[in-house]
Write a protein that holds these residues in place. Structure first.
Motif, short mmCIF file in Angstrom:
data_model
loop_
_atom_site.label_atom_id
_atom_site.label_comp_id
_atom_site.label_asym_id
_atom_site.label_seq_id
_atom_site.Cartn_x
_atom_site.Cartn_y
_atom_site.Cartn_z
N GLY A 1 0.82 -1.21 0.00
CA GLY A 1 0.00 0.00 0.00
C GLY A 1 0.85 1.26 0.00
N PRO A 2 0.24 2.41 -0.18
CA PRO A 2 0.97 3.68 -0.22
C PRO A 2 1.67 3.99 1.10
CG PRO A 2 -1.26 3.93 -1.05
CD PRO A 2 -1.18 2.58 -0.41
N THR A 3 2.73 4.75 1.00
CA THR A 3 3.48 5.14 2.19
C THR A 3 2.73 6.22 2.95
OG1 THR A 3 5.54 4.62 1.06
CG2 THR A 3 5.70 6.02 3.02
N ARG A 4 2.65 6.06 4.25
CA ARG A 4 1.95 7.04 5.07
C ARG A 4 2.84 8.22 5.37
NH1 ARG A 4 1.62 4.47 9.73
NH2 ARG A 4 0.33 6.04 10.67
N GLY A 5 2.25 9.27 5.91
CA GLY A 5 2.98 10.49 6.21
C GLY A 5 3.99 10.30 7.33
N ASN A 6 5.12 11.00 7.22
CA ASN A 6 6.14 10.99 8.27
C ASN A 6 5.89 12.19 9.18
OD1 ASN A 6 7.48 8.77 7.09
ND2 ASN A 6 8.35 10.16 5.57
N LYS A 7 5.16 11.95 10.28
CA LYS A 7 4.77 13.05 11.16
C LYS A 7 5.61 13.00 12.44
CE LYS A 7 0.64 11.44 10.81
NZ LYS A 7 -0.80 11.16 10.97
N ARG A 8 6.40 14.02 12.64
CA ARG A 8 7.21 14.08 13.84
C ARG A 8 6.37 14.47 15.04
NH1 ARG A 8 12.61 17.26 11.57
NH2 ARG A 8 13.16 15.68 9.98
N LYS A 9 6.78 13.96 16.18
CA LYS A 9 6.05 14.26 17.40
C LYS A 9 6.19 15.73 17.76
CE LYS A 9 5.44 12.67 22.15
NZ LYS A 9 5.86 11.69 23.17
N ARG A 10 5.09 16.35 18.15
CA ARG A 10 5.11 17.75 18.53
C ARG A 10 5.84 17.94 19.86
NH1 ARG A 10 1.79 21.55 16.11
NH2 ARG A 10 0.27 20.73 14.63
N THR A 11 6.47 19.07 19.98
CA THR A 11 7.05 19.45 21.26
C THR A 11 6.23 20.60 21.82
OG1 THR A 11 8.54 20.99 20.15
CG2 THR A 11 9.37 18.77 20.56
N GLY A 12 5.67 20.40 23.01
CA GLY A 12 4.81 21.42 23.59
C GLY A 12 3.38 21.23 23.14
N THR A 13 2.49 21.97 23.78
CA THR A 13 1.06 21.89 23.49
C THR A 13 0.64 23.08 22.65
OG1 THR A 13 0.67 20.75 25.58
CG2 THR A 13 -1.24 21.70 24.48
N PRO A 14 0.16 22.88 21.43
CA PRO A 14 -0.26 24.01 20.61
C PRO A 14 -1.60 24.57 21.08
CG PRO A 14 -0.77 21.96 19.50
CD PRO A 14 -0.04 21.59 20.76
N VAL A 15 -1.94 25.72 20.56
CA VAL A 15 -3.27 26.28 20.83
C VAL A 15 -4.30 25.36 20.20
CG1 VAL A 15 -4.80 28.24 20.46
CG2 VAL A 15 -2.35 28.62 20.88
N ILE A 16 -5.26 24.91 20.99
CA ILE A 16 -6.18 23.88 20.52
C ILE A 16 -7.62 24.35 20.41
CG2 ILE A 16 -6.70 22.92 22.79
CD1 ILE A 16 -6.53 20.14 21.51
N LEU A 17 -7.99 25.41 21.12
CA LEU A 17 -9.36 25.93 21.08
C LEU A 17 -9.35 27.26 20.35
CD1 LEU A 17 -12.22 25.20 22.03
CD2 LEU A 17 -11.81 26.59 24.06
N HIS A 18 -10.20 27.37 19.31
CA HIS A 18 -10.18 28.54 18.44
C HIS A 18 -11.59 29.14 18.30
CE1 HIS A 18 -6.24 26.99 17.10
NE2 HIS A 18 -6.84 25.83 17.10
N SER A 19 -11.62 30.34 17.73
CA SER A 19 -12.88 31.00 17.40
C SER A 19 -12.74 31.69 16.06
CB SER A 19 -13.29 32.01 18.49
OG SER A 19 -12.30 33.01 18.63
N TYR A 20 -13.83 31.85 15.34
CA TYR A 20 -13.87 32.45 14.00
C TYR A 20 -12.91 31.76 13.04
CZ TYR A 20 -16.56 36.18 16.18
OH TYR A 20 -17.51 36.88 16.86
N THR A 21 -12.82 30.44 13.17
CA THR A 21 -11.94 29.67 12.29
C THR A 21 -12.73 28.54 11.64
OG1 THR A 21 -11.27 28.17 14.08
CG2 THR A 21 -9.93 30.14 13.74
N THR A 22 -12.10 27.89 10.67
CA THR A 22 -12.63 26.67 10.07
C THR A 22 -11.52 25.63 10.05
OG1 THR A 22 -14.22 27.82 8.64
CG2 THR A 22 -13.57 25.60 7.99
N ILE A 23 -11.81 24.46 10.54
CA ILE A 23 -10.85 23.35 10.53
C ILE A 23 -11.26 22.38 9.43
CG2 ILE A 23 -9.88 21.42 11.82
CD1 ILE A 23 -10.18 23.02 14.33
N MET A 24 -10.33 22.11 8.52
CA MET A 24 -10.54 21.16 7.43
C MET A 24 -9.68 19.92 7.68
SD MET A 24 -12.61 22.19 4.92
CE MET A 24 -13.24 23.66 4.08
#
Length: 496
Positions: free
Chosen positions: A457-480
């Motif tokens: 099957g196709p190769t999956r994405g190489n996603k590195r582990k995040r360091t720290g906690t990003p901003v997770i709660l937003h307003s007036y945005t759209t998440i796709m």
């Protein structure tokens, strides 16, 4: 399951006969509906009042029906003997007709099971009761016939659903979610389907209960209430953002190779435990107990929906961070604030989650911030999302979680700006979602390797582990979110 109307009835004995023998106490005929008559014939159940014919007409109709019965019997016998032809015929049937065909005889049952196991593609539905949108007739695919809201799930499942759903994710506008509609026919009544009532008509139920009636008891339904919804017609011809409309959309996910889908829900006590705990105390054992996700299982995507979000920001951060700390690969997070949730068997929880794991799933997500306010800027964001997804996966779905302050109000009165941009770059991917009071998630664009021909099957994405906690709660945005599915390993589905 309420798959077929009263006009399509196949009598069968408690024990099937030999291979090729029709399961019937009498010499039954196989309704032409089983091999694909049109939708209008399938849904005709009651003749208009005053319709009668003279004896000559009745005799002619009887002779004609007898001739058709003989023809259908011969055709059914021939198809049954030719197993490859039988598989080919059944492969074109929607799930409801396929389940009905499986009761004809042992041979048909065996072929139907084989066909059903090979179907692993997602399905989706869209309904709109707003006359200005002109979506309803296109959804039902039946002209000049008006159906009640309660009937649409029944018709849509018969026409457009081919795979057996193992998870139903439903997005309903606030005017649809809280409304109760009258049953028109017993075959689509949730009370009758559940065996609670077999005689009386006139029951009133919520719309999501009619969807629930079309699912297997083991298939969880999560119905999320928003101010508006995003949906795509089953044939991918139309994708729309229905703001403040009477509408709903449904995403139906079957068991898929290499994909594990899990759902969990947290009540007030469990959320309070998250709220008051620190990250050190939320070890892998505690998280497994709360979410049901086994320790060591790497989550590719978390869909998280919460009520009372302003009071639960620490709980949301603790949940996401604790799940992320258990694994090396960064998971995508998307979701939002919901007004209400329905369809679940255990009341109304504070948090609801859906996770996707396994080598058969690849995910990318992006956020359209408050500053993204023109069609050109949205198009650029979708180009970036497209560049970080794989095209060789067998099927995919898109999810859109938008603030109620966006939509046409954000784009100077122009509708469908964001959904149209997504459709431009992902023409074969359905987009579903809702408008809410806040968005949960962050941007995750993995580096992907897209090879057309690989044995595993196709190769999956190489996603590195995040360091720290990003901003997770937003307003007036759209998440796709773009979820692509493929793989060859065994799939599973669990519900907590």
């Amino acid at each position: 399951m309420a798959y077929f109307p009263h006009s399509q009835v196949i009598k069968y004995e408690e024990a099937c006969g030999e291979d090729g023998d029709v399961c019937s106490s009498e010499k039954s005929t196989i309704d032409s509906d089983i091999i694909g008559t049109n939708a209008a014939q399938r849904t005709e159940q009651h003749a208009p009042d005053g319709c009668c014919s003279n004896s000559n007409q009745a005799t002619e109709e009887s002779a004609s029906n007898t001739q058709k019965s003989d023809t259908n019997s011969l055709l059914g016998s021939y198809i049954t003997k030719e197993y490859e032809l039988l598989n080919l015929v059944l492969s074109h049937l929607p799930l409801g007709d396929l389940n009905a065909a499986s009761q004809v005889c042992r041979t048909w049952c065996s072929a139907a099971v084989s066909v059903r196991r090979g179907r692993t593609h997602p399905h989706w539905l869209l309904w709109c009761g707003d006359q200005r949108q002109k979506i309803s007739e296109q959804s039902c695919r039946i002209k000049s016939v008006k159906f009640a809201e309660a009937e649409f799930p029944y018709l849509a499942f018969r026409e457009h659903v081919y795979s057996e759903p193992s998870l139903a994710l439903m997005f309903a506008s606030h005017t649809v979610f809280g409304a109760r509609v009258m049953c028109t026919y017993k075959c689509s009544c949730p009370a009758v389907t559940a065996g609670q009532n077999n005689e009386e008509d006139g029951h009133q139920h919520r719309v999501w209960e009619y969807v629930r009636a079309e699912l297997q008891p083991t298939c969880p339904l999560i119905c999320l209430r928003g101010y508006g919804i995003v949906g795509t017609l089953p044939d991918l011809t139309v994708t729309v953002e229905l703001e403040n409309s009477r509408a709903y959309s449904v995403l139906l996910l079957p068991d898929m190779p290499g994909v594990t889908v899990r759902t969990f829900q947290l009540d007030t006590n469990q959320v309070n435990k998250l709220q008051k705990s620190n990250l050190q105390s939320l070890n892998v054992e505690v998280m497994e107990q709360l979410t049901g996700i086994p320790t060591g299982e790497s989550v590719q995507c978390l869909l998280l929906f919460c009520r009372e979000a302003l009071l639960l920001v620490p709980a949301i951060i603790h949940l996401v961070s604790s799940l992320q700390n258990r694994q090396e690969e960064t998971m995508a997070v998307a979701g939002g604030i919901i007004n209400d949730v329905g369809g679940l068997n255990d009341g109304v929880p504070i948090m609801v989650g859906v996770t996707f794991s396994g080598e058969g799933v690849c995910v990318a997500s992006t956020i359209l911030g408050r500053g993204v306010a023109t069609e050109m800027e949205v198009d650029k964001a979708m180009q970036e999302l497209k560049a970080h997804t794989v095209s060789s996966y067998s099927s995919s779905v898109g999810l859109m979680f938008a603030c109620v302050g966006r939509g046409r109000h954000h784009y100077q009165g122009k509708r469908n700006v964001e959904s149209a941009a997504f459709r431009k770059h992902f023409p074969k991917t359905p987009l579903l979602g809702y408008f809410g009071n806040g968005e949960i998630g962050f941007k995750l664009l993995p580096d992907v390797t897209d090879k057309k021909k690989l044995l595993d099957g196709p190769t999956r994405g190489n996603k590195r582990k995040r360091t720290g906690t990003p901003v997770i709660l937003h307003s007036y945005t759209t998440i796709m979110v773009h979820l692509a599915f493929t793989g060859s390993k065994a799939s599973s589905h669990t519900h907590r």
